[in-house]
Each structure stands twice: as C-alpha cells, then as structure tokens.
Motif scaffolding. Structure first.
Motif, PDB file in Angstrom:
ATOM      1  N   HIS A 390       0.856  -1.187   0.000  1.00 49.39           N
ATOM      2  CA  HIS A 390       0.000   0.000   0.000  1.00 49.39           C
ATOM      3  C   HIS A 390       0.898   1.246   0.000  1.00 49.39           C
ATOM      4  N   GLU A 407      -4.940   9.471  -0.380  1.00 52.97           N
ATOM      5  CA  GLU A 407      -5.028   8.517  -1.487  1.00 52.97           C
ATOM      6  C   GLU A 407      -3.891   7.507  -1.375  1.00 52.97           C
ATOM      7  N   ASP A 409      -2.289   3.900  -3.286  1.00 51.46           N
ATOM      8  CA  ASP A 409      -2.275   2.912  -4.367  1.00 51.46           C
ATOM      9  C   ASP A 409      -2.126   1.515  -3.782  1.00 51.46           C
ATOM     10  N   VAL A 410      -2.932   0.592  -4.279  1.00 52.31           N
ATOM     11  CA  VAL A 410      -2.774  -0.816  -3.944  1.00 52.31           C
ATOM     12  C   VAL A 410      -1.915  -1.431  -5.040  1.00 52.31           C
ATOM     13  N   ASP A 413      -2.650  -7.545  -5.835  1.00 53.31           N
ATOM     14  CA  ASP A 413      -3.709  -8.315  -5.179  1.00 53.31           C
ATOM     15  C   ASP A 413      -3.098  -9.583  -4.591  1.00 53.31           C
ATOM     16  N   GLN A 446      -0.288 -11.593 -11.638  1.00 50.83           N
ATOM     17  CA  GLN A 446       0.567 -10.467 -11.263  1.00 50.83           C
ATOM     18  C   GLN A 446       1.949 -10.960 -10.825  1.00 50.83           C
ATOM     19  N   LYS A 465       2.101  -0.518 -12.656  1.00 53.48           N
ATOM     20  CA  LYS A 465       0.856   0.220 -12.428  1.00 53.48           C
ATOM     21  C   LYS A 465       0.091  -0.417 -11.270  1.00 53.48           C
ATOM     22  N   VAL A 467      -2.874  -1.923  -8.995  1.00 58.76           N
ATOM     23  CA  VAL A 467      -4.055  -2.703  -9.379  1.00 58.76           C
ATOM     24  C   VAL A 467      -5.331  -2.079  -8.839  1.00 58.76           C
ATOM     25  N   GLY A 468      -5.180  -1.068  -8.018  1.00 57.69           N
ATOM     26  CA  GLY A 468      -6.342  -0.385  -7.460  1.00 57.69           C
ATOM     27  C   GLY A 468      -5.907   0.779  -6.602  1.00 57.69           C
ATOM     28  N   SER A 469      -6.857   1.483  -6.042  1.00 61.10           N
ATOM     29  CA  SER A 469      -6.549   2.610  -5.163  1.00 61.10           C
ATOM     30  C   SER A 469      -7.602   2.709  -4.070  1.00 61.10           C
ATOM     31  N   LYS A 470      -7.209   3.355  -2.992  1.00 66.81           N
ATOM     32  CA  LYS A 470      -8.117   3.588  -1.873  1.00 66.81           C
ATOM     33  C   LYS A 470      -8.145   5.074  -1.546  1.00 66.81           C
TER      34      LYS A 470
END
Length: 721
Positions: A390, A407, A409-410, A413, A446, A465, A467-470
């Motif tokens: 994270h 913000e 970034d994840v 996974d 991944q 890049k 794989v997601g964001s929080k």
C-alpha cells in the motif's frame, strides 16, 4: 472515543510511533492503528532481507552505539515481551543481550598526504558497567572524566597490540577502574531521581558544578564589563595551554603518533568547551541553545574558536563528517570537503564518551532479524494492523485545521484465499524479512509479471501500475495521520499542501538528502587466512574490524563474520563476511550509471585498497575473486554474484544535517494540522541528522504529541533519555 490512526510508512519512525502509542494498558480502547507500507517489508532506510543461500542483504551498514539510549530501551522491552508471550519459540535470542554483540574497537584511519599512504589508529573504548537503555544520565564531570580516560588510553595504546609486554593490559585495567568502572545500583538505572546520596556523589557533584562555573567565566570573559586580574590570568593560562597543545602536536613526527593524537584530542576538547560556553550556554538561564551555532559548518565553528588547520583534518573530525555522510567525494577528508551543522558536530564529539556498556554494538542477526522484525512481531501481537503493498500517493490539501483525505495505491492483489500478507520467513529460529516479495502469496498473473519483468515494488522509479486505489476519508477511515515516510517522497505525496504552505515548502526545499551505497562480500577464507593479523591491528583474536574513514567511495568497512551462523549456506560456506558503505557521488562530476558503475568502482577499489587489511587476498596486484562464495564458476561471475546496492530511491536516501537547516525542520506536532503528525529523521527532534537513535526519538516525540493533544492527563508521555 476510539481514534483511528493511519501511519504512512513502516520505517523505524513509524514503527516506534506505533510502539509508543500501544505501550499503554488497554490502548485498544483509545486507538485503532493501521500501518500502510509500500512493498513487502518494513524498515525503510534500514530494510533487510534474506537473499540466496539465506544470506542477509542490507540497505546499508547498521550498528547500535552505546549512547542509543532510547533505541536500546525499546529493544530491551521488545525482547522481554517476545519472551513473555512466546512469540518466537525457537529463537536463539532469549534476551537483548543475546541479540547484540559488544565491540570496543574502531579503526580511526589517518591519511599521510606527504607519503600518500594510510596509517591505522585502533581506538579501544574501555567497557563500563552502565546498561544501555537506562535512565541514568551522564553529568558534566563524568563526560570530562571518561573523555580523559579515552585520551590516556590512546596514549598507552591498545592492550592487545602485538609484540607488546603485559604492562599495557595491566594499565588498561587500571584505567578502566579509574575512569570507566562504575557500579550503578539497579534502582538508579531505572530512576535517576533515586541516585544514592553518597559522599562521593556529593563531592563529585560539587566539583562538577565548580568546574563548569570556572569554564563559563573563562569563556565569557570578553563580554564582561568588570574583568578581574585573576580571571584574565586564568584566561591567558587556558589559551596558553591550547596553544601549547597545538604547537606540540605540530612537531610530533611519525615516531610519536600517539602523543600527537592525544594532543589533538585535548585541543579538540578545549576548542569545543570554549565554543559551547561562549556561543551555546546562557549563564543566566543555564540553558544550552544549540540552534545558535547551527548556521556554522562544524569546521568553520572550530576555526572561530581557535582550532589549528591540522585539527580540521584530524581523524576524529573526519569521523564526524563521514559517519553522518556529510562528506563529498574526493580529498580524503580534507577541509574542502562536506558540510555539517556545528551543533551536530559538537554533540557527536560529546557522545563519544557518553556510551553505556560498550561503544559499539553489532546486531547479531542483521538489522531486520535483530531489531525491526522483533519490533514488528510485537506490534502485530498487540493488535496493530499492517497493510503491505500500500503506497501513499497523496495527502489532499485542506484549508481547515484537519486533513480530510488520503489517497493510497494498492500495488498488488493477494491470492483469493489469502486475507493478509505474511512478510516473515523463519530461518534458524529467527524471524526475518525477504529480499524479494513472496510471490506465492500474490495473485498468480501479477506474480508472473513481477518475476518476468523483474519489477521492484519498493522502487519509486518502477513502471508497475497499481491494481487499485483507496481513498481514505476522515471520520470513516481515519481520525489521525502519522506521516512517517522519508522527506523526499513528501514532495509528491503532499505537493498540493507544499504549493500553498510556505513552512512545508521551506522544509522540503532545504532538508537535503544523499544517495548511499552498500557492497557485501562473502569469502571462503578466515581473516587470519586472508592475512589480517589481529595483534598487529591492536585487536583481540576473534573480534571484528570496524572502520568509518578509509578511502572513498567504500570508506566504511565492517567485518560481519558473526552472521555466518545466522545465514543458511548449503555449500560454499563463508568464513569471512564484509560490508562496505559510503556516499554515492551526486553532482560531483561522476556520472551515476547505477549498479554497473558501482561494480566497476568496487573492482578498482578492492585492487587498490584491501591489501592493507588482507595482504593474502591480492595476487599480481589484483583482488582474488576466487575467494568469493558463490555457486558460479568464474571469478568475474562470483564477483557479480555478491550484493551491490545504490540507495538513490527518494524513499531511502540518507537525510543530511547541513548547516542552517534546523530552522526549516518541523516538530512532530507542529505540522499546521490538528490531526496530522510527523515522524522521521527529517523532523526537528534534537540532534538533527540521520541515525537510528534519532529516528526512534522522533517516533517517541510523535506519540507524545498525540497523547498530549488528545489524551492529556490520561495517557502518560514517555521521557526521552
């Protein structure tokens, strides 16, 4: 009401903050703490991992010193908690004493410009019976007494020097009893207020105060309107002594090196004392204002108070610059090199005689296995949550007193059946991090890409890049934030705040960092087989060499051979392990071509410089790379298979203590936001330069700031030692 705390960064400062906040009974009623960490391990600039053959791979050379009082206090508590809760049942370290190895030797090398050669000065710091991490403080008299003991020990020389009679050992023992051997009751170590009121203590206390008053009068006489004949006479004697030591040292030749070193040490002490009581100490309030000399470079400040040119190039002064990475490449530590705040330099000098137990302590399982993994293990057991992979990317600007949004970034996974990443591997009973992420816990697609493309998830330069964001919201996901990254990442994490807040802009613009390097070799011969003669170097057989001021770039060499018992080699077992570190050149006309450039320099450096230590490692003017442990066949392949690292990533660059920068540092609880706190060696924590003890202090100050602001008179604040 329970407060949710988000800690951005799992380096020493972030971990310490979490430790201090959870060091209260029923802390779960007050806090819910989550640490967000980029990549797969905690540690930051002190990160460690196991590589091939279970070998320990570090970001740099890390040791504890005997004056790391707060770090040692935490370490002792951590090991006690691990033992009480059986968190590491198979560990060989049942207490902190098992995990730390005392080492009284430091090679204080000197460069002879006339003959273009190096000479060694092995300093043996006598052990004392103080326990590291205890509350008892060293007073002025003790500093003078132990400083004098070190000076006399230097004149006598190492008690382990080869071809010397037994008199040195006898004298060394006498010195230790006279100047260092102290018996401190346990109650005094735990609580200095209980210091026994013996006649000796009362007498020494009065002597200390009287001596301090005399020095104040001597050094501030020029500002007095009424100057007595007696004081003027004392001043002339004081300065005459200083001149005597300067002239005496200048006329000492190679045959009287010990005397020259002693005279330079005395000169350094006299210059520093005069400077402190002239520029720093306020005789009316009794307060030492160290910021008053921060605008000066240390050498510049020494000159101001009458230092000779030779003192500016003295090895102990060079040690201060190199030990804090305040040097710049080229010149063997001469006065043209580097900058460091005068307050930092003089404090470092006083710390030399302020150690407890031993001057240097090695970490028996590396920085990770000895310090960071045990600390993380305790936090995890207490209930602190860790979110690996994270990466904090933005702290949104807020025009009111609270930050509202973060913000993150994840990066990857995890596999569907895995709810939480396990960062540890247990090797020989010791919890350790790994040098690479455990791909077996990551989504297979991944994981395959990471392996094939050799992706570094700890690198700010990676093209990977997320794989997601929080988006974390105040009141829902967090109430308080601890920003515990290093200083450089703040430039992009908080760029909106920086653009609108001059205090933050001044902070990131003026607190400088530098890339560093680390090189590690594993060799199949012992020190003795390589030609290292312990007696010749003034060391006891079986001890480990440690030098900080040799030839650039790899100017700090430390023998880490004790790690061979901790590593897990199946074949090619090493018998000698060595680490080198130093500043990687930046803006010095040397192009940084990354690891190939470091390997090229290391190759040349070994050929030119290691014969002094290991004469048997050189064949035909070349370092024999067949000595290196590896599964590879050829010497060049074995060389490439050693460990090389350049710490140029913004997240792990070393934080410098440049002159004039204290004014731009911000205290942990003075960020301008009620719910945002700082933790790191870039804050204004006291001795403002990068080192583990200082980072621990910043974490303690951060936790204290939170307790003071939100739980004053409810939660106790930890005193700094």
């Amino acid at each position: 009401m329970k407060k949710k705390i988000s800690i951005l960064g799992g380096g020493i400062a972030g971990l310490t903050s979490a430790y201090e906040l959870t060091n209260e009974d029923n802390w779960q009623d007050k806090y819910d703490i989550t640490i967000y960490q980029m990549g797969w391990r905690c540690g930051g600039k002190a990160a460690t991992g196991l590589g091939k053959n279970g070998r320990i791979e570090e970001v740099g050379v890390h040791i504890f010193q005997g004056w790391y009082h707060n770090a040692f206090r935490m370490v002792k508590e951590v090991y006690k908690e691990i033992e009480e809760n059986n968190l590491a049942p198979d560990t060989p370290f049942k207490s902190w004493r098992d995990a730390f190895i005392p080492n009284p030797y430091t090679f204080n090398t000197e460069y002879d410009k006339k003959n273009k050669s190096w000479h060694n000065w092995t300093m043996v710091f006598p052990n004392n019976t103080y326990t590291p991490g205890t509350a008892i403080q060293t007073d002025f008299f003790t500093l003078i007494k132990e400083g004098l003991g070190i000076v006399i020990a230097t004149l006598v020389g190492s008690p382990f020097q080869k071809k010397k009679n037994g008199k040195k050992k006898v004298i060394s023992k006498v010195l230790q009893k006279m100047f260092f051997k102290v018996n401190v009751p346990e109650r005094e170590e735990k609580n200095p207020e209980n210091k026994s009121n013996t006649i000796t203590n009362r007498v020494l206390g009065k002597v200390s105060k009287s001596l301090e008053l005399i020095i104040v009068k001597l050094t501030t006489y020029r500002y007095r309107k009424n100057k007595s004949i007696f004081i003027n006479l004392l001043v002339k004697i004081y300065r005459g002594l200083k001149n005597f030591f300067q002239i005496g040292a200048k006329h000492c030749g190679n045959k009287t090196k010990k005397l020259r070193r002693v005279l330079r040490m005395i000169e350094l002490g006299l210059v520093c004392i005069e400077g402190i009581y002239t520029d720093v100490y306020d005789s009316k309030t009794g307060i030492y204002n160290w910021d008053a000399i921060n605008d000066y470079d240390f050498r510049e400040w020494l000159c101001k108070h009458g230092a000779s040119k030779e003192l500016l190039e003295f090895s102990i002064v060079r040690f201060i610059y190199y030990g804090t990475f305040g040097n710049v490449y080229g010149g063997n530590g001469t006065i043209e090199q580097g900058k460091i705040g005068a307050d930092i330099g003089v404090k470092m000098v006083t710390k030399i005689s302020n150690y407890k137990g031993c001057f240097v302590w090695y970490l028996a399982a590396g920085t990770g296995g000895t310090f960071l993994a045990p600390l993380t293990l305790v936090l995890k057991n207490r209930g602190v949550k860790f979110e690996y992979f994270h990466k904090a990317t933005k702290i949104a600007y807020s025009d009111n007193e609270n930050i509202q949004e973060i913000e993150i970034d994840v990066q990857v996974d995890l596999k569907k059946e895995i709810s939480e990443y396990n960062p540890f591997i247990i090797q020989k009973g010791i919890h350790q991090w790994t040098s690479e992420p455990d791909l077996s816990q990551i989504d297979p697609v991944q994981a395959k890409r990471i392996e094939q493309e050799n992706i570094n998830l700890e690198s700010s330069f990676s093209d990977w890049k997320p794989v997601g964001s929080k988006i974390l919201k105040k009141g829902k996901d967090f109430d308080l934030i601890i920003l515990a990254t290093s200083i450089q990442p703040i430039k992009y994490i908080a760029k909106d705040i920086i653009s609108k807040n001059l205090q933050w802009k001044n902070m990131v613009d003026n607190i400088a960092t530098t890339p560093t390097l680390n090189v590690q070799f594993w060799l199949n011969k012992t020190d003795k087989e390589l030609g290292f003669d312990h007696g010749q170097w003034g060391m006891q057989e079986g001890q480990y060499a440690n030098t900080v001021i040799y030839e650039d770039y790899l100017y700090s060499w430390t023998s880490m051979s004790y790690l061979e018992k901790i590593e897990n080699w199946k074949n090619h077992q090493p018998h000698q392990i060595s680490y080198w570190c130093g500043v990687w050149p930046e803006n010095t006309g040397v192009k940084n071509h990354g690891i190939p450039a470091l390997k090229n320099h290391t190759h040349k450096w070994m050929n030119s410089n290691m014969e002094w230590f290991w004469p048997n490692a050189i064949k035909n003017d070349e370092f024999d790379y067949n000595l290196l442990c590896s599964n590879k066949e050829t010497p060049s392949e074995k060389f490439d298979d050693q460990f090389f690292q350049i710490n140029d990533d913004p997240t792990i660059q070393y934080v410098l203590g440049r002159p004039g920068t204290n004014q731009f540092r911000i205290k942990s609880d003075e960020t301008g936001y009620k719910n945002l706190f700082f933790a790191g060696d870039w804050t204004d924590f006291g001795l403002n330069v990068g080192y583990m003890e200082g980072t621990v202090q910043s974490g303690i100050q951060c936790a204290n700031g939170i307790k003071r602001r939100f739980y004053n008179n409810i939660l106790s604040q930890r005193n700094l030692l």
